[in-house]
Design a protein around this motif. Structure first.
Motif, mmCIF file in Angstrom:
data_model
loop_
_atom_site.group_PDB
_atom_site.id
_atom_site.type_symbol
_atom_site.label_atom_id
_atom_site.label_comp_id
_atom_site.label_asym_id
_atom_site.label_seq_id
_atom_site.Cartn_x
_atom_site.Cartn_y
_atom_site.Cartn_z
ATOM 1 N N LEU A 292 0.834 -1.201 0.000
ATOM 2 C CA LEU A 292 0.000 0.000 0.000
ATOM 3 C C LEU A 292 0.871 1.255 0.000
ATOM 4 O O LEU A 292 0.573 2.225 -0.704
ATOM 5 C CB LEU A 292 -0.938 -0.011 1.205
ATOM 6 C CG LEU A 292 -1.823 1.241 1.386
ATOM 7 C CD1 LEU A 292 -2.656 1.488 0.147
ATOM 8 C CD2 LEU A 292 -2.700 1.096 2.622
ATOM 9 N N ILE A 296 1.013 4.329 -2.818
ATOM 10 C CA ILE A 296 0.916 5.758 -2.511
ATOM 11 C C ILE A 296 2.096 6.516 -3.113
ATOM 12 O O ILE A 296 1.935 7.603 -3.693
ATOM 13 C CB ILE A 296 0.825 5.955 -0.987
ATOM 14 C CG1 ILE A 296 -0.529 5.438 -0.477
ATOM 15 C CG2 ILE A 296 1.027 7.419 -0.613
ATOM 16 C CD1 ILE A 296 -0.672 5.449 1.030
ATOM 17 N N LEU A 346 -2.270 -1.469 -5.322
ATOM 18 C CA LEU A 346 -3.405 -1.473 -4.401
ATOM 19 C C LEU A 346 -4.147 -2.807 -4.454
ATOM 20 O O LEU A 346 -4.542 -3.361 -3.421
ATOM 21 C CB LEU A 346 -4.372 -0.335 -4.751
ATOM 22 C CG LEU A 346 -3.968 1.083 -4.364
ATOM 23 C CD1 LEU A 346 -5.020 2.058 -4.850
ATOM 24 C CD2 LEU A 346 -3.783 1.209 -2.864
ATOM 25 N N TYR A 351 -6.197 -3.835 -0.670
ATOM 26 C CA TYR A 351 -6.778 -2.652 -0.028
ATOM 27 C C TYR A 351 -8.248 -2.526 -0.412
ATOM 28 O O TYR A 351 -8.599 -2.532 -1.597
ATOM 29 C CB TYR A 351 -5.994 -1.407 -0.447
ATOM 30 C CG TYR A 351 -6.569 -0.102 0.050
ATOM 31 C CD1 TYR A 351 -6.579 0.206 1.403
ATOM 32 C CD2 TYR A 351 -7.096 0.824 -0.849
ATOM 33 C CE1 TYR A 351 -7.098 1.404 1.846
ATOM 34 C CE2 TYR A 351 -7.615 2.026 -0.412
ATOM 35 C CZ TYR A 351 -7.619 2.317 0.944
ATOM 36 O OH TYR A 351 -8.139 3.513 1.383
ATOM 37 N N LEU A 380 -4.198 10.821 -4.527
ATOM 38 C CA LEU A 380 -4.410 9.484 -3.973
ATOM 39 C C LEU A 380 -5.842 9.006 -4.256
ATOM 40 O O LEU A 380 -6.067 7.824 -4.538
ATOM 41 C CB LEU A 380 -4.142 9.490 -2.470
ATOM 42 C CG LEU A 380 -2.701 9.800 -2.040
ATOM 43 C CD1 LEU A 380 -2.555 9.706 -0.529
ATOM 44 C CD2 LEU A 380 -1.707 8.873 -2.721
ATOM 45 N N VAL A 385 -7.214 5.491 -3.184
ATOM 46 C CA VAL A 385 -6.826 5.550 -1.771
ATOM 47 C C VAL A 385 -7.729 6.556 -1.064
ATOM 48 O O VAL A 385 -7.806 7.722 -1.456
ATOM 49 C CB VAL A 385 -5.349 5.952 -1.600
ATOM 50 C CG1 VAL A 385 -4.986 6.029 -0.112
ATOM 51 C CG2 VAL A 385 -4.442 4.955 -2.301
ATOM 52 N N ASN A 386 -8.406 6.113 -0.036
ATOM 53 C CA ASN A 386 -9.394 6.917 0.677
ATOM 54 C C ASN A 386 -8.747 7.575 1.896
ATOM 55 O O ASN A 386 -8.433 6.910 2.881
ATOM 56 C CB ASN A 386 -10.557 6.023 1.115
ATOM 57 C CG ASN A 386 -11.626 6.787 1.880
ATOM 58 O OD1 ASN A 386 -11.745 8.003 1.764
ATOM 59 N ND2 ASN A 386 -12.407 6.055 2.670
#
Length: 508
Positions: A292, A296, A346, A351, A380, A385-386
């Motif tokens: 992860l 990023i 991811l 994720y 992101l 990506v949250n």
């Protein structure tokens, strides 16, 4: 003028007189006067100094004052190298555990007393003895310090330390007799050093005034007086140089066009020593997965951030030191922006969109920090990506970090005052650091780099940067350009370390 600018202007009215003197000096002498007007410059600093006692101090707001008021054994040159100051030379044994320094023979304190090796010994030992000293951190490797004679000082260290002379630049030398007579609080109110300027006055929250020391060993400064005025707000510093209330001030790069447009100040730019980074708490939660973190890293477009938010006045970086800092490797490139690879990483990480907190300071030493956080969150989000933005004031953010309370992503910066990788290595990567990851190999390499010098040391440090990048512990983002608004009549050169050293400043 904004509300913050108005508040600052009310607190800085004393600088108006200084600017009047500057104007008279830059032009012709006052009518009926055959003497040259005093040369006075007003400098805006970003923080009010917590104190002026260098035994106790260490805050960023006091550093510029300290290096003008006091001498240290060695000093950092503008190119990042270490040069002599109070010490004319130094040598070490083969394993860098014993260091001998030779003092100059023409060192005089502002009270007229001579500096001897005993004053040096007292200054170092007093830092260790002072319960509230912020300088103890710099002396943890020192076992003892002794005066061999009046002009020779010997340090014995508990571990090899090839950069010990650089470390001594952080300890200012005070006169033992005056310090013992005044006590720590009294010395704070009336500091006595041996630097190019001597103390005149301090009005907390308003100004610190210093004047040239005629008996300085390197020759008296050209300026007669310098007034340092604390101006924390960016917009207030911009207003100050635009109006002429201050002569020198750091300004946000985004405000360069506005300052230049007024014609009342020139802009001086220099690559800074700062690295802005994205940190990860790898101890728990989704970010414990290196896949992860890799995603990023690949999702961040550093070039877009530099080109838009920072108006091109920065350079993407791959490591925790700037190119102006010793320990920078010119062979390691930043992680390439690759959103497709990020999405694949991811998926490999499994994720599932868990919310990740993203903490940052709304103000402080990262220019446009809020805008930066929002841009990263947007990048992101584009790959899935949250993140949840959690901005707070700088003071609260510092407290959270000191208490090891950053739980997900976070924005940070490092600006090593001694222009050397040793500081970020110690505070972000060593066994004693309060970091958010655990890597025994890196911790050992941090120890190893202290025992070697020059190219061998750079090789070890470069290995640390590579391991950090491969594991995604701390993600360097960029090194910003530093910008200053300067009165056109003032001759002054900015430094990569951001300090206002005024000995060689002048007024034309």
């Amino acid at each position: 003028m904004s509300r913050r600018s108005t508040r600052w202007a009310l607190g800085a009215l004393s600088s108006v007189a200084a600017v009047a003197l500057l104007t008279a000096c830059a032009g012709t002498p006052a009518p009926g006067s055959s003497a040259e007007s005093p040369k006075t410059v007003t400098v805006a600093i970003t923080q009010d100094p917590e104190n002026l006692n260098p035994v106790v101090g260490g805050s960023f707001g006091a550093l510029s004052l300290e290096f003008n008021l006091f001498d240290q054994l060695a000093e950092i040159n503008t190119d990042g190298s270490v040069g002599p100051r109070a010490a004319s030379e130094w040598t070490s044994n083969e394993d860098f555990t014993v260091w001998d320094f030779t003092l100059r023979d023409d060192l005089t304190f502002h009270d007229g007393s001579e500096m001897t090796a005993s004053d040096v010994v007292f200054s170092f030992e007093e830092v260790l003895a002072e319960p509230d000293s912020n300088r103890k951190l710099w002396l943890t490797d020192m076992t003892s310090v002794e005066a061999v004679d009046d002009t020779h000082v010997r340090f014995t260290l508990s571990t090899p330390f090839s950069e010990w002379p650089r470390q001594t630049t952080l300890i200012s030398i005070v006169p033992q007799a005056a310090y013992e007579e005044l006590g720590a609080d009294g010395f704070n109110a009336q500091p006595v050093g041996s630097g190019p300027f001597q103390f005149v006055s301090w009005q907390r929250g308003q100004s610190v005034v210093v004047e040239k020391f005629d008996d300085y060993f390197g020759g008296a400064p050209v300026l007669d007086t310098v007034e340092f005025v604390p101006v924390p707000a960016d917009d207030a510093r911009v207003t100050g140089v635009q109006s002429g209330t201050v002569d020198i001030a750091s300004i946000p790069t985004a405000q360069i066009p506005a300052v230049e447009a007024t014609g009342s100040a020139e802009v001086s730019e220099i690559p800074s020593h700062q690295v802005v980074y994205l940190g990860f708490n790898t101890e728990s939660g989704p970010l414990a997965d290196p896949a992860l973190r890799t995603a990023i890293l690949q999702a961040i477009d550093r070039d877009a951030i530099v080109g838009t938010i920072l108006d091109g006045r920065a350079e993407p970086n791959s490591q925790l030191v700037a190119p102006t800092v010793v320990g920078f490797s010119d062979t390691l490139e930043p992680v390439e922006y690759d959103p497709a690879a990020a999405e694949a990483a991811l998926e490999a990480a499994g994720y599932a969109g868990e919310e990740i907190p993203f903490q940052y300071a709304l103000d402080g030493v990262i220019p446009l920090g809020a805008e930066l956080a929002q841009a990263i969150a947007g990048q992101l989000g584009q790959v899935g990506v949250n993140v949840k933005l959690e901005g707070t004031d700088n003071a609260s953010y510092d407290i959270i970090n000191r208490e090891h309370g950053l739980t997900g992503l976070f924005l940070g910066q490092f600006s090593p005052s001694i222009l050397d990788a040793g500081l970020p290595l110690r505070f972000l990567f060593s066994a004693e650091a309060t970091n958010y990851f655990d890597d025994a190999e890196i911790e050992q390499l941090v120890v190893d780099q202290k025992a070697v010098a020059d190219a061998a040391r750079l090789a070890v440090i470069s290995q640390i940067w590579e391991i950090n990048q491969a594991n995604g512990y701390v993600a360097p983002l960029y090194t910003p350009t530093a910008a200053y608004g300067v009165n056109p009549a003032v001759v002054w050169e900015p430094r990569p370390d951001g300090l206002f050293i005024m000995k060689d400043a002048d007024i034309q």
